[in-house]
Design an enzyme around this catalytic site. Sequence first.
Site, mmCIF file in Angstrom:
data_model
loop_
_atom_site.group_PDB
_atom_site.id
_atom_site.type_symbol
_atom_site.label_atom_id
_atom_site.label_comp_id
_atom_site.label_asym_id
_atom_site.label_seq_id
_atom_site.Cartn_x
_atom_site.Cartn_y
_atom_site.Cartn_z
ATOM 1 N N LYS A 1 21.254 -87.755 26.440
ATOM 2 C CA LYS A 1 22.388 -87.406 25.569
ATOM 3 C C LYS A 1 22.988 -86.075 26.003
ATOM 4 O O LYS A 1 24.206 -85.913 26.091
ATOM 5 C CB LYS A 1 21.929 -87.348 24.105
ATOM 6 N N GLN B 1 16.502 -86.482 16.465
ATOM 7 C CA GLN B 1 15.890 -87.588 17.200
ATOM 8 C C GLN B 1 14.692 -88.127 16.424
ATOM 9 O O GLN B 1 13.798 -87.370 16.052
ATOM 10 C CB GLN B 1 15.463 -87.079 18.585
ATOM 11 N N ASP C 1 24.875 -89.985 14.141
ATOM 12 C CA ASP C 1 24.101 -91.225 14.236
ATOM 13 C C ASP C 1 24.522 -92.222 13.150
ATOM 14 O O ASP C 1 24.161 -93.397 13.218
ATOM 15 C CB ASP C 1 22.593 -90.925 14.075
#
Length: 283
Positions: A51, A95, A118
């Site tokens: 990312k 994460q 997200d």
Amino acid sequence: MELLDGRALANQLTDEQTLAVDLLKQQGVTPKLVVIMVGEDPASAIYTRNKQKRATKIGMASVLKKMSAETTEAELLAVVEAYNQDQTVDGILVQLPLPPQINEDRVIQTIDPNKDVDGFSPVNIGKLWMNQPGLVACTPQGVMAILAAHKINVAGKNVVIVGRSNIVGRPLAALMLNANATVTIAHSRTKHLQDLTKTADILVAAVGVAHLFGAVDVKPGAVVIDVGMNRLADGTVTGDVDFEAVQDQVSAITPVPRGVGPMTITMLMAQTIEIAKGRVKRG
Ligand code: NDP
């Protein structure tokens, strides 16, 4: 059979995103993504690095905030709050998975819904199911982008999604519904799964079982989207669908790898750029 090449699309979008970031910078805003990683999970380390690499490649600012595996929930929440307040930060991503002492739901709920790249926060999931604008999970967005790029209209189609996770199956079902598909969501407790999958104009496999679906499970002429990424003993990655077995009977199919996979990070970047555009508008 049309090959739905996610990598080619991702490359094309990455070029466009580089230009978009450049334009934003000219207007005084550098899009910024913060990725928070707690602990040393090897898979998470690869995902977060990818990312970061992509963000840097397209000219975005990116911060990787690494925290030790012993981090307390309160410590993590304080860090998230600080990034919530930081006006230079557009997107925040924690994460997953998190170590057991930390409640994932509480962390996700703490991320500012306007920075929740997200799309996992209850606010954004609620908006998605109400068909209101908000931030949306990236893998399902990638699926919709692949279909759109190949001019595959989902309106009125029978879409069967196998898998009901919060990160793939459920949000994809909402996106499909919002795009006027008739949606069936199947899962491990579904009875007579094959009877359902055979009715699908568009079959989405998001299960995590290698080659679960073969020729007998797929309607001739169907579009097949394979989200599955299963690592075999020899190290190769394969999908939930037996590509070789179905390729001659489908109208279009995503390969694995190079199908849905490359689109996830690409949509993460797209969403961060969109948030940064809002910063330009606000001045
Ligand atoms: P989860 O394990 O969270 O969910 C799997 C889903 O499949 C569950 O809903 C489960 O049902 C269902 N399921 C399991 N076994 C069966 C079965 N035999 N028949 C029917 N349904 C079944 O996985 P994720 O959603 O996180 O991921 C799914 C796959 O997609 C994985 O291979 C993952 O690696 C891949 N993935 C790929 C991404 C990408 O970028 N391309 C991103 C995210 C995931 P139940 O709910 O009843 O347990």
